[in-house]
Design a protein around this motif. Structure first.
Motif, PDB file in Angstrom:
ATOM      1  N   LYS A 108      -6.010  -8.018  -5.569  1.00  0.00           N
ATOM      2  CA  LYS A 108      -6.021  -7.430  -4.762  1.00  0.00           C
ATOM      3  C   LYS A 108      -7.295  -6.540  -3.905  1.00  0.00           C
ATOM      4  CE  LYS A 108      -4.159  -3.468  -6.158  1.00  0.00           C
ATOM      5  NZ  LYS A 108      -2.764  -3.258  -5.205  1.00  0.00           N
ATOM      6  N   LEU A 109      -8.172  -7.622  -4.795  1.00  0.00           N
ATOM      7  CA  LEU A 109      -9.575  -7.377  -4.318  1.00  0.00           C
ATOM      8  C   LEU A 109      -9.652  -7.621  -3.042  1.00  0.00           C
ATOM      9  CD1 LEU A 109     -10.870  -6.477  -6.703  1.00  0.00           C
ATOM     10  CD2 LEU A 109     -13.074  -7.187  -6.094  1.00  0.00           C
ATOM     11  N   GLU A 110      -9.003  -9.142  -2.314  1.00  0.00           N
ATOM     12  CA  GLU A 110      -8.500  -9.677  -1.328  1.00  0.00           C
ATOM     13  C   GLU A 110      -8.174  -8.553  -0.002  1.00  0.00           C
ATOM     14  OE1 GLU A 110      -6.978 -13.562  -2.509  1.00  0.00           O
ATOM     15  OE2 GLU A 110      -9.524 -14.211  -3.119  1.00  0.00           O
ATOM     16  N   GLU A 111      -6.757  -7.766  -0.665  1.00  0.00           N
ATOM     17  CA  GLU A 111      -6.262  -7.082   0.547  1.00  0.00           C
ATOM     18  C   GLU A 111      -7.214  -5.712   0.722  1.00  0.00           C
ATOM     19  OE1 GLU A 111      -2.700  -5.731  -2.186  1.00  0.00           O
ATOM     20  OE2 GLU A 111      -2.297  -4.016  -0.426  1.00  0.00           O
ATOM     21  N   MET A 112      -7.754  -5.853  -0.632  1.00  0.00           N
ATOM     22  CA  MET A 112      -8.718  -4.149   0.040  1.00  0.00           C
ATOM     23  C   MET A 112      -9.541  -5.236   1.657  1.00  0.00           C
ATOM     24  SD  MET A 112      -9.835  -3.033  -4.091  1.00  0.00           S
ATOM     25  CE  MET A 112      -8.681  -2.084  -4.192  1.00  0.00           C
ATOM     26  N   ALA A 113     -10.622  -5.960   0.394  1.00  0.00           N
ATOM     27  CA  ALA A 113     -11.314  -6.626   1.819  1.00  0.00           C
ATOM     28  C   ALA A 113     -10.766  -7.129   3.622  1.00  0.00           C
ATOM     29  CB  ALA A 113     -11.607  -8.006   1.187  1.00  0.00           C
ATOM     30  N   GLU A 114      -9.503  -7.291   3.121  1.00  0.00           N
ATOM     31  CA  GLU A 114      -8.631  -7.303   4.546  1.00  0.00           C
ATOM     32  C   GLU A 114      -8.458  -5.982   5.621  1.00  0.00           C
ATOM     33  OE1 GLU A 114      -7.556  -9.989   6.504  1.00  0.00           O
ATOM     34  OE2 GLU A 114      -8.440 -11.006   5.334  1.00  0.00           O
ATOM     35  N   ALA A 115      -7.838  -5.111   4.549  1.00  0.00           N
ATOM     36  CA  ALA A 115      -8.634  -3.843   5.073  1.00  0.00           C
ATOM     37  C   ALA A 115      -9.235  -3.099   5.380  1.00  0.00           C
ATOM     38  CB  ALA A 115      -7.716  -2.791   3.759  1.00  0.00           C
ATOM     39  N   ALA A 116     -10.192  -3.622   4.360  1.00  0.00           N
ATOM     40  CA  ALA A 116     -12.373  -3.324   5.826  1.00  0.00           C
ATOM     41  C   ALA A 116     -12.116  -3.336   6.526  1.00  0.00           C
ATOM     42  CB  ALA A 116     -12.967  -3.462   3.948  1.00  0.00           C
ATOM     43  N   LYS A 117     -11.738  -4.898   5.960  1.00  0.00           N
ATOM     44  CA  LYS A 117     -12.269  -5.819   7.905  1.00  0.00           C
ATOM     45  C   LYS A 117     -11.592  -4.500   9.297  1.00  0.00           C
ATOM     46  CE  LYS A 117     -13.252 -10.252   5.565  1.00  0.00           C
ATOM     47  NZ  LYS A 117     -12.660 -11.375   5.533  1.00  0.00           N
ATOM     48  N   LYS A 118     -10.536  -4.111   8.567  1.00  0.00           N
ATOM     49  CA  LYS A 118     -10.825  -3.472  10.272  1.00  0.00           C
ATOM     50  C   LYS A 118     -11.332  -2.705  10.876  1.00  0.00           C
ATOM     51  CE  LYS A 118      -5.358  -3.659   9.978  1.00  0.00           C
ATOM     52  NZ  LYS A 118      -4.983  -4.778   8.413  1.00  0.00           N
TER      53      LYS A 118
END
Ligand code: SF4
Length: 236
Positions: free
Chosen positions: A216-226
């Motif tokens: 879940k944190l990795e998914e959040m990080a991917e979203a933040a990288k936008k």
């Protein structure tokens, strides 16, 4: 009340990425985050010994060969803006040490003043959640979001190294919230997603909450990288 240091970690490798510091905990905070680990420092600071500046200075000077500086945390250090914080920071700088200032962003005038006086080498500011009605659930108080926005602008325009950070508490922060948060800090130098640690949460009901899984944190990080290229997961 003068600035009171109530906690002192003499040597920390964890509080400033890449630096060795002494970490100083300041009493008091104007937030009541239910997931806070420092409730005692905020509610009953009188129960903690006050650590003298002389003791701190002595330690820093004695270990100058490997200590880079201090991390000022709390509590909320900027509540002491008019009670000796700036004077204290000047003394630390005069001894040749670097300063990392942690803040919840509610006192932009403090950040500005510290910046103008060239007292800060690194800012770490919490962004508890999206800057709307959701914020108060995370801070436990009515929050002046304009102040938070001013602090973000000051830090992003400061020319000093910094990070923004969010503790990702299940039930309060999910991927959609992270997307909204980074919309407020697009282009920031660094954004940190901090894993939630339930033990010792101020609100006892939070001690039973299971932290988000790594995925879940990795998914959040991917979203933040936008919006931000430098996104870090901490605490896993
Ligand atoms: S801002 Fe930090 S110190 Fe203050 S209540 Fe929230 S987590 Fe605790």
């Amino acid at each position: 009340m003068e600035l009171e240091i109530k906690g002192f970690i003499e040597t920390s490798f964890l509080d400033w990425d890449g630096k060795i510091v002494s970490t100083l905990y300041v009493a008091g905070c104007n937030f009541r985050c239910p997931f806070c680990h420092n409730a005692g420092l905020i509610e009953k600071p009188q129960e903690y010994e006050t650590i003298s500046l002389e003791r701190i200075e002595k330690h820093l000077i004695k270990h100058r060969d490997f200590i880079d500086g201090i991390c000022l945390t709390g509590g909320e250090p900027c509540l002491h803006h008019d009670r000796g914080l700036i004077r204290f920071m000047k003394r630390i700088k005069a001894n040749g040490f670097m300063i990392k200032l942690d803040s919840n962003g509610t006192r932009p005038e403090c950040l500005k003043n510290a910046l103008n006086e060239k007292l800060v080498d690194y800012f770490a500011m919490d962004i508890k959640g999206p800057l709307d009605e959701r914020y108060d659930r995370l801070t436990g108080v009515k929050t002046d979001l304009e102040k938070i926005k001013q602090s973000i602008a000051i830090i992003m325009g400061s020319g000093v190294e910094y990070e923004f950070r969010t503790t990702v508490v299940p039930t309060l922060i999910d991927v959609a919230d992270v997307k909204d948060i980074v919309g407020h800090i697009a282009g920031a130098d660094k954004y940190v997603l901090q894993q939630f640690a339930p033990d010792h949460s101020w609100d006892e009901s939070f001690r039973k909450i299971e932290p988000h899984p790594r995925e879940k944190l990795e998914e959040m990080a991917e979203a933040a990288k936008k919006e931000i290229s430098n996104v870090i997961i901490r605490g896993i």
